[in-house]
Design an enzyme around this catalytic site. Structure first.
Site, PDB file in Angstrom:
ATOM      1  N   LYS A 243      -4.410  28.006  28.414  1.00  0.00           N
ATOM      2  CA  LYS A 243      -4.797  26.882  29.279  1.00  0.00           C
ATOM      3  C   LYS A 243      -3.565  26.155  29.832  1.00  0.00           C
ATOM      4  CE  LYS A 243      -7.205  24.889  25.939  1.00  0.00           C
ATOM      5  NZ  LYS A 243      -7.015  25.834  24.821  1.00  0.00           N
TER       6      LYS A 243
ATOM      7  N   ARG B  34     -14.208  18.875  25.127  1.00  0.00           N
ATOM      8  CA  ARG B  34     -14.222  19.752  23.963  1.00  0.00           C
ATOM      9  C   ARG B  34     -15.476  19.593  23.121  1.00  0.00           C
ATOM     10  NH1 ARG B  34      -8.376  20.666  23.164  1.00  0.00           N
ATOM     11  NH2 ARG B  34      -8.074  21.966  21.328  1.00  0.00           N
TER      12      ARG B  34
ATOM     13  N   ARG C  73       4.382  31.236  18.915  1.00  0.00           N
ATOM     14  CA  ARG C  73       4.822  29.974  19.519  1.00  0.00           C
ATOM     15  C   ARG C  73       5.290  28.997  18.452  1.00  0.00           C
ATOM     16  NH1 ARG C  73       0.573  26.351  22.761  1.00  0.00           N
ATOM     17  NH2 ARG C  73      -0.091  25.938  20.641  1.00  0.00           N
TER      18      ARG C  73
ATOM     19  N   ARG D 171       5.140  22.512  16.808  1.00  0.00           N
ATOM     20  CA  ARG D 171       3.794  21.960  16.633  1.00  0.00           C
ATOM     21  C   ARG D 171       3.295  22.257  15.226  1.00  0.00           C
ATOM     22  NH1 ARG D 171      -0.309  22.837  21.684  1.00  0.00           N
ATOM     23  NH2 ARG D 171      -1.778  22.626  19.958  1.00  0.00           N
TER      24      ARG D 171
ATOM     25  N   ARG E 271      -8.656  25.658  13.636  1.00  0.00           N
ATOM     26  CA  ARG E 271      -8.777  25.240  15.044  1.00  0.00           C
ATOM     27  C   ARG E 271      -9.798  26.117  15.770  1.00  0.00           C
ATOM     28  NH1 ARG E 271      -2.634  25.578  16.681  1.00  0.00           N
ATOM     29  NH2 ARG E 271      -3.385  25.182  18.800  1.00  0.00           N
TER      30      ARG E 271
HETATM   31  P1  AP5 Z   1      -0.898  28.083  25.898  1.00  0.00           P
HETATM   32  O1  AP5 Z   1      -0.868  28.172  27.377  1.00  0.00           O
HETATM   33  O2  AP5 Z   1      -0.114  27.031  25.225  1.00  0.00           O
HETATM   34  O3  AP5 Z   1      -2.420  28.038  25.401  1.00  0.00           O
HETATM   35  P2  AP5 Z   1      -3.410  26.823  25.264  1.00  0.00           P
HETATM   36  O4  AP5 Z   1      -4.758  27.368  25.592  1.00  0.00           O
HETATM   37  O5  AP5 Z   1      -2.921  25.660  26.061  1.00  0.00           O
HETATM   38  O6  AP5 Z   1      -3.296  26.576  23.712  1.00  0.00           O
HETATM   39  P3  AP5 Z   1      -3.113  25.255  22.863  1.00  0.00           P
HETATM   40  O7  AP5 Z   1      -2.583  25.635  21.542  1.00  0.00           O
HETATM   41  O8  AP5 Z   1      -2.423  24.201  23.636  1.00  0.00           O
HETATM   42  O9  AP5 Z   1      -4.615  24.883  22.714  1.00  0.00           O
HETATM   43  P4  AP5 Z   1      -5.307  23.888  21.817  1.00  0.00           P
HETATM   44  O10 AP5 Z   1      -6.572  23.788  22.539  1.00  0.00           O
HETATM   45  O11 AP5 Z   1      -5.410  24.236  20.388  1.00  0.00           O
HETATM   46  O12 AP5 Z   1      -4.331  22.628  21.786  1.00  0.00           O
HETATM   47  P5  AP5 Z   1      -4.455  21.198  22.382  1.00  0.00           P
HETATM   48  O13 AP5 Z   1      -3.098  20.733  22.623  1.00  0.00           O
HETATM   49  O14 AP5 Z   1      -5.449  21.169  23.479  1.00  0.00           O
HETATM   50  O15 AP5 Z   1      -0.503  29.518  25.337  1.00  0.00           O
HETATM   51  C1  AP5 Z   1      -0.375  29.759  23.955  1.00  0.00           C
HETATM   52  C2  AP5 Z   1       0.776  30.738  23.708  1.00  0.00           C
HETATM   53  O16 AP5 Z   1       0.419  32.002  24.277  1.00  0.00           O
HETATM   54  C3  AP5 Z   1       2.083  30.334  24.389  1.00  0.00           C
HETATM   55  O17 AP5 Z   1       3.148  30.681  23.556  1.00  0.00           O
HETATM   56  C4  AP5 Z   1       2.087  31.140  25.681  1.00  0.00           C
HETATM   57  O18 AP5 Z   1       3.383  31.428  26.128  1.00  0.00           O
HETATM   58  C5  AP5 Z   1       1.348  32.396  25.268  1.00  0.00           C
HETATM   59  N1  AP5 Z   1       0.573  32.997  26.376  1.00  0.00           N
HETATM   60  C6  AP5 Z   1      -0.169  32.340  27.320  1.00  0.00           C
HETATM   61  N2  AP5 Z   1      -0.778  33.222  28.151  1.00  0.00           N
HETATM   62  C7  AP5 Z   1      -0.397  34.468  27.724  1.00  0.00           C
HETATM   63  C8  AP5 Z   1      -0.700  35.800  28.167  1.00  0.00           C
HETATM   64  N3  AP5 Z   1      -1.485  36.028  29.228  1.00  0.00           N
HETATM   65  N4  AP5 Z   1      -0.156  36.818  27.488  1.00  0.00           N
HETATM   66  C9  AP5 Z   1       0.645  36.586  26.418  1.00  0.00           C
HETATM   67  N5  AP5 Z   1       0.978  35.384  25.953  1.00  0.00           N
HETATM   68  C10 AP5 Z   1       0.453  34.318  26.584  1.00  0.00           C
HETATM   69  O19 AP5 Z   1      -5.100  20.379  21.169  1.00  0.00           O
HETATM   70  C11 AP5 Z   1      -4.396  20.126  19.958  1.00  0.00           C
HETATM   71  C12 AP5 Z   1      -5.227  19.216  19.055  1.00  0.00           C
HETATM   72  O20 AP5 Z   1      -5.404  17.947  19.688  1.00  0.00           O
HETATM   73  C13 AP5 Z   1      -6.653  19.687  18.729  1.00  0.00           C
HETATM   74  O21 AP5 Z   1      -6.671  20.571  17.635  1.00  0.00           O
HETATM   75  C14 AP5 Z   1      -7.343  18.363  18.438  1.00  0.00           C
HETATM   76  O22 AP5 Z   1      -7.050  17.898  17.141  1.00  0.00           O
HETATM   77  C15 AP5 Z   1      -6.705  17.412  19.438  1.00  0.00           C
HETATM   78  N6  AP5 Z   1      -7.428  17.342  20.715  1.00  0.00           N
HETATM   79  C16 AP5 Z   1      -6.944  17.684  21.946  1.00  0.00           C
HETATM   80  N7  AP5 Z   1      -7.870  17.503  22.890  1.00  0.00           N
HETATM   81  C17 AP5 Z   1      -8.976  17.018  22.263  1.00  0.00           C
HETATM   82  C18 AP5 Z   1     -10.275  16.656  22.699  1.00  0.00           C
HETATM   83  N8  AP5 Z   1     -10.621  16.748  23.995  1.00  0.00           N
HETATM   84  N9  AP5 Z   1     -11.170  16.202  21.780  1.00  0.00           N
HETATM   85  C19 AP5 Z   1     -10.825  16.107  20.497  1.00  0.00           C
HETATM   86  N10 AP5 Z   1      -9.612  16.451  19.990  1.00  0.00           N
HETATM   87  C20 AP5 Z   1      -8.695  16.905  20.880  1.00  0.00           C
HETATM   88 MG    MG Z   2      -2.366  23.657  25.546  1.00  0.00          MG
END
Ligand code: AP5
Ligand code: MG
Length: 189
Positions: free
Chosen positions: A14, A89, A128, A134, A146
């Site tokens: 994402k 979410r 990552r 993180r 997660r």
């Molecule tokens: P990346 O692009 O970072 O993926 P992502 O989908 O953004 O993954 P996140 O880990 O950020 O998702 P998340 O939903 O757990 O975290 P968030 O910060 O939202 O890619 C991941 C890796 O893969 C990278 O190294 C990248 O280079 C690689 N990659 C990407 N595309 C690729 C491809 N095509 N091929 C190969 N490699 C690839 O949330 C964190 C925490 O915050 C949650 O657990 C929760 O506690 C809280 N939180 C956040 N939002 C909310 C909400 N709305 N409600 C409640 N709690 C929330």
């Molecule tokens: Mg992200």
């Protein structure tokens, strides 16, 4: 105007795809994960409370993230559109987002879901985690937690947008550029 929900499990890409989309379309990127990590870095009360949950891979309360999104939409009223990354979410967040956008005469144009299996997600996030700093990327149990939160609370959000005929799922495994081209094709269709 494009108001895109970029959807998918942790590690689906994402954030990676959001960066490319904002470069092409000049949209405002609203990642609740990034906003929460900024609160943690600033040492705010909200950040300290959120960190307890995030470090365990558990979602923070709906009211917290809805409030953050509301502030950002208010601050960016002349924006050409928004990408919602990691939000909504829960179904409650999706309902709140529709209400909130409605106040500004806006609506979601599309949800695009990046579909990636758990084995690939786990490998991406562990990789990552070697450099991201993180805490929630540091071990397989946390990553599984997660994904479990996603499956139980977040996956049903897709049905909310399917019912509005706004949902498109795409394969999130493959070249980053190829996935981006597929997203562009959907946005421009
Ligand atoms: P990346 O692009 O970072 O993926 P992502 O989908 O953004 O993954 P996140 O880990 O950020 O998702 P998340 O939903 O757990 O975290 P968030 O910060 O939202 O890619 C991941 C890796 O893969 C990278 O190294 C990248 O280079 C690689 N990659 C990407 N595309 C690729 C491809 N095509 N091929 C190969 N490699 C690839 O949330 C964190 C925490 O915050 C949650 O657990 C929760 O506690 C809280 N939180 C956040 N939002 C909310 C909400 N709305 N409600 C409640 N709690 C929330
Ligand atoms: Mg992200």
């Amino acid at each position: 105007m494009i108001n895109l929900v970029l959807f998918g499990p942790p590690g689906a890409g994402k954030g990676t795809q959001s960066e490319k989309i904002i470069r092409k379309y000049g949209l405002i990127h609203l990642s609740t994960g990034d906003l929460l990590r900024a609160e943690i870095a600033a040492g705010t009360t909200l950040g300290l409370e959120a960190k307890q949950l995030m470090d365990q891979g558990i979602l923070v309360p709906d009211a917290v993230v809805i409030g953050m999104i509301e502030n950002k939409i208010k601050e960016n009223q002349t924006a050409p559109g928004f990408i919602f990354d990691g939000f909504p979410r829960t179904v409650a967040q999706a309902e709140a987002l529709d209400t909130l956008l409605g106040k500004f005469n806006l609506s979601i144009s599309n949800m695009i879901a990046l579909e990636v299996n758990e084995e690939v997600l786990t490998n991406r996030l562990l990789e990552r985690g070697k450099t991201s700093g993180r805490p929630d990327d540091q071990n397989e149990d946390l990553i599984r937690k997660r994904v479990q939160e996603y499956t139980e609370k977040t996956a049903p959000v897709a049905n909310f947008y399917k019912a509005q005929n706004k949902f498109t799922g795409i394969n999130g495994i493959g070249e980053i550029e190829a996935i981006f081209n597929e997203i562009v094709a959907i946005l421009e269709a």
